[in-house]
Design an enzyme around this catalytic site. Structure first.
Site, PDB file in Angstrom:
ATOM      1  N   LYS A   1      48.075 -30.543  12.991  1.00  0.00           N
ATOM      2  CA  LYS A   1      47.748 -29.636  14.096  1.00  0.00           C
ATOM      3  C   LYS A   1      46.994 -30.391  15.196  1.00  0.00           C
ATOM      4  CE  LYS A   1      45.061 -25.492  15.052  1.00  0.00           C
ATOM      5  NZ  LYS A   1      44.338 -24.343  14.534  1.00  0.00           N
TER       6      LYS A   1
ATOM      7  N   GLU B   1      38.932 -22.265   1.738  1.00  0.00           N
ATOM      8  CA  GLU B   1      38.563 -22.761   3.072  1.00  0.00           C
ATOM      9  C   GLU B   1      38.277 -21.568   3.993  1.00  0.00           C
ATOM     10  OE1 GLU B   1      39.963 -26.791   4.834  1.00  0.00           O
ATOM     11  OE2 GLU B   1      41.201 -25.294   5.825  1.00  0.00           O
TER      12      GLU B   1
ATOM     13  N   GLY C   1      45.283 -23.960  10.390  1.00  0.00           N
ATOM     14  CA  GLY C   1      46.008 -24.923   9.555  1.00  0.00           C
ATOM     15  C   GLY C   1      46.504 -24.320   8.246  1.00  0.00           C
ATOM     16  N   ARG C   2      45.653 -23.576   7.583  1.00  0.00           N
ATOM     17  CA  ARG C   2      46.024 -23.012   6.272  1.00  0.00           C
ATOM     18  C   ARG C   2      46.922 -21.774   6.399  1.00  0.00           C
ATOM     19  NH1 ARG C   2      40.762 -22.959   7.436  1.00  0.00           N
ATOM     20  NH2 ARG C   2      39.624 -20.993   7.653  1.00  0.00           N
TER      21      ARG C   2
ATOM     22  N   HIS D   1      48.155 -23.133 -23.484  1.00  0.00           N
ATOM     23  CA  HIS D   1      47.833 -24.148 -24.489  1.00  0.00           C
ATOM     24  C   HIS D   1      46.755 -25.092 -23.995  1.00  0.00           C
ATOM     25  CE1 HIS D   1      51.176 -22.804 -26.982  1.00  0.00           C
ATOM     26  NE2 HIS D   1      51.738 -22.528 -25.820  1.00  0.00           N
TER      27      HIS D   1
ATOM     28  N   GLU E   1      43.443 -39.244   7.622  1.00  0.00           N
ATOM     29  CA  GLU E   1      44.399 -39.515   6.542  1.00  0.00           C
ATOM     30  C   GLU E   1      45.826 -39.565   7.077  1.00  0.00           C
ATOM     31  OE1 GLU E   1      41.976 -37.232   6.443  1.00  0.00           O
ATOM     32  OE2 GLU E   1      41.174 -36.970   4.415  1.00  0.00           O
TER      33      GLU E   1
HETATM   34  O1  F6P Z   1      39.951 -30.741   6.794  1.00  0.00           O
HETATM   35  C1  F6P Z   1      40.294 -29.446   7.036  1.00  0.00           C
HETATM   36  C2  F6P Z   1      41.494 -29.293   7.920  1.00  0.00           C
HETATM   37  O2  F6P Z   1      41.082 -29.145   9.230  1.00  0.00           O
HETATM   38  C3  F6P Z   1      42.345 -28.114   7.470  1.00  0.00           C
HETATM   39  O3  F6P Z   1      41.867 -26.912   7.917  1.00  0.00           O
HETATM   40  C4  F6P Z   1      43.669 -28.499   7.976  1.00  0.00           C
HETATM   41  O4  F6P Z   1      44.698 -27.761   7.363  1.00  0.00           O
HETATM   42  C5  F6P Z   1      43.693 -29.965   7.615  1.00  0.00           C
HETATM   43  O5  F6P Z   1      42.379 -30.407   7.853  1.00  0.00           O
HETATM   44  C6  F6P Z   1      44.667 -30.815   8.375  1.00  0.00           C
HETATM   45  O6  F6P Z   1      44.439 -30.765   9.754  1.00  0.00           O
HETATM   46  P1  F6P Z   1      45.537 -31.248  10.783  1.00  0.00           P
HETATM   47  O7  F6P Z   1      46.737 -30.396  10.615  1.00  0.00           O
HETATM   48  O8  F6P Z   1      44.900 -31.096  12.131  1.00  0.00           O
HETATM   49  O9  F6P Z   1      45.848 -32.681  10.484  1.00  0.00           O
END
Ligand code: F6P
Length: 550
Positions: free
Chosen positions: A211, A359, A273-274, A390, A217
């Protein structure tokens, strides 16, 4: 911050009434509730679209439900819901509208943000996604060397990974079986390494889903993926256009990364995002299942949106599920909530719900910034049955904790199982029904003794029961049913946040760790001083460097 600040939740008469009611119920047992009211099994059910909900195995009476309904009314759940659907900026700490419901609104709908109808833009992006998805699926979209795309790798994290990855697994039976789909999220290089090690770059498409397009990452993995591609193809930057597309709200950052913005699929800041996998973030899923199935999924979401918006409170499933969670979390001290799907295809379902719920509602100040004086979101956990039986069900049955659980099951296995495997479906579902029965009604010491069990073993073989569960059944796990299920949980989370008076749509709690990681990294790589580092962390950094021979 909140124009109409309301009175504290725990000082409302409706809250006090629930506390009193809880005291009156005392140690009530589900066995007793069923004995007293044999009609509850038929009465405590709901049908919403394709979803059948049985909530009779809950520690509630008509009076409990009435009081919970009054709490929802007093806390303004319906007013906040309507404000959300109208596009008001109910995400108060970020000043944003919350309009994931617009992502699945029909083309004829009008949903305005800042006086602009957003529905045409939503449908324009869906059309662009569909055209692209069809080109990739048919082989019309070629890589740099002219080969067709065989593998799609989605790189994203959090909401930009969990949704598409979960839905891809859930709908595997509907996917293009001649293509492969992989999902890379972790900054641990092992994730990307394992995802691409057997791939031909000439046949690989990377979808960079972010987003903000600033998430460390994702940008790190995307950069490594680009290096892998260009090295593998022995090509220059010109190859990127055929192998990289972006899903984002941030065109500037996408261009800065080197992806042509004509290869960008847009969404908007009013999509959290979620709450985003039914936006452009679902492109990998759309390529996998095809645009038609994707549209069916959106229609499933919309069906439950409309139910949530219009159904009367007593028949409103997300409202009911939200209130039941509040009943246990706030009046029975339940700390966690298990979601246990009896479908192997739902292997990532609970992981997805963890972000959606935790979240959203893992907050300890209210919408005005005051500390809350009541429990908020639960720990959400679970894995598909029967595996969990199990592993950790022992604790559910005989442990000391109150853990309400949702059991999800389907009458039909998905279509392409071979006949022998279809026959296993009854066994799977028999386990689901058996577990909810055992959890609710247990086994009394008298019943154990009647089986001739030695007296010293009676306590060990007794099941107290009284563990509340909801069972959700549908005919089969279709795209529409998946959409219905996700919307059900989205709105359940909404209801709880509304009652607790917290902002369910921000996530400030993830920021501190991000900032600190940036500060610590140079200490690991270059041995740089980190000002103000605590003694424990400084010791760990030194140990790490020593282990790495630095
Ligand atoms: O770290 C939290 C967050 O902002 C989430 O809410 C979001 O889904 C995720 O990181 C990834 O964010 P982006 O889509 O901006 O890379």
């Amino acid at each position: 911050m909140n124009a109409e600040s309301r009175s504290r939740l725990d000082q409302m008469p409706e809250w006090t009434a629930l506390n009193k009611h809880r005291e009156q119920l005392g140690e009530v047992h589900l066995r007793e509730l069923f004995d007293r009211d044999p009609g509850r099994a038929g009465r405590y059910t709901l049908q919403v679209g394709d979803l059948f909900l049985d909530y009779s195995k809950h520690l509630v009476t008509d009076e409990t439900l009435r009081l919970l309904g009054e709490l929802a009314e007093a806390t303004g759940v319906a007013a906040l819901r309507d404000a959300m659907f109208r596009g008001e900026k109910i995400n108060v700490t970020e000043g944003r509208a919350v309009l994931h419901t617009a992502l699945r609104a029909p083309g004829s709908a009008v949903v305005e943000v800042d006086r602009e109808n957003v529905v045409p833009a939503v449908h324009a992006v869906l059309t662009k996604m569909a055209t692209f998805a069809e080109r990739v699926r048919s082989g019309d979209w070629k890589g740099h060397t002219g080969k067709r795309i065989k593998t799609v790798v989605n790189i994203g994290i959090g909401g930009s990974d969990l949704g598409p990855a979960m839905a891809y697994e859930a709908l595997r039976a509907y996917t293009h079986r001649d293509m492969q789909f992989r999902f890379v999220s972790n900054v641990d290089g092992a994730d990307l390494h394992e995802a691409v090690r057997d791939l031909d770059p000439a046949e690989t498409l990377f979808i960079i889903a972010s987003k903000t397009f600033t998430t460390i990452e994702t940008i790190t993995n995307a950069t490594s993926a680009r290096d892998w591609l260009l090295t593998g193809l022995r090509a220059g930057e010109e190859a990127v256009a055929k192998h990289f597309v972006a899903l984002s709200t941030n065109a500037e950052k996408v261009a800065e990364f080197g992806i042509d913005t004509t290869n960008m699929f847009e969404f908007w800041d009013w999509v959290g995002g979620r709450y985003s996998y039914d936006s452009a973030i679902g492109l990998s899923l759309m390529i996998a299942i095809g645009p038609e199935h994707f549209r069916e999924m959106l229609a499933g979401f919309h069906l439950v949106d409309e139910h949530f918006r219009t159904a009367p409170p007593q028949e409103n499933a997300p409202l009911l599920l939200g209130l039941l969670g509040i009943w246990y979390g706030n009046f029975w001290d339940a700390q966690s909530h298990a979601v246990l799907p009896y479908s192997h295809y739902l292997s990532r379902f609970t992981a997805y719900l963890q972000q959606l719920d935790m979240e959203s509602n893992g907050k300890s100040v209210d919408r005005d910034g005051n500390p809350v004086g009541w429990e908020t979101g639960p720990v959400v956990w679970g894995t598909p049955g029967t595996n969990g039986q199990h592993a950790y069900y022992q604790l559910l049955h005989q442990g000391t904790k109150m853990i309400p659980a949702d059991f999800l099951g389907f009458a039909e296995p998905v279509a392409d199982l071979q006949p022998g495997l279809v026959a296993q479906h009854d066994l799977l579902m028999a386990n689901l029904f058996a577990q909810t029965q055992a959890l609710a009604f247990g086994k009394t010491p008298e019943e154990v003794r009647a089986e001739g069990v030695a007296e010293d073993l009676v306590p060990h073989k007794t099941f107290r029961g009284n563990h509340p569960t909801t069972t959700i059944l549908a005919t089969e796990l279709s795209p529409s049913v998946l959409g219905q299920l996700i919307a059900l949980y989205e709105h359940k989370v909404f209801v709880q946040g509304a009652v607790w008076n917290i902002d369910s749509f921000d996530q400030w709690g993830v920021e501190l760790g991000k900032v600190l990681a940036k500060r610590v990294e140079p200490a690991l790589t270059e041995g740089a001083e980190v000002p103000g580092l605590d003694a424990s962390t400084a010791g760990l950094v030194a140990k790490y460097r020593a282990l790495r021979g630095r």
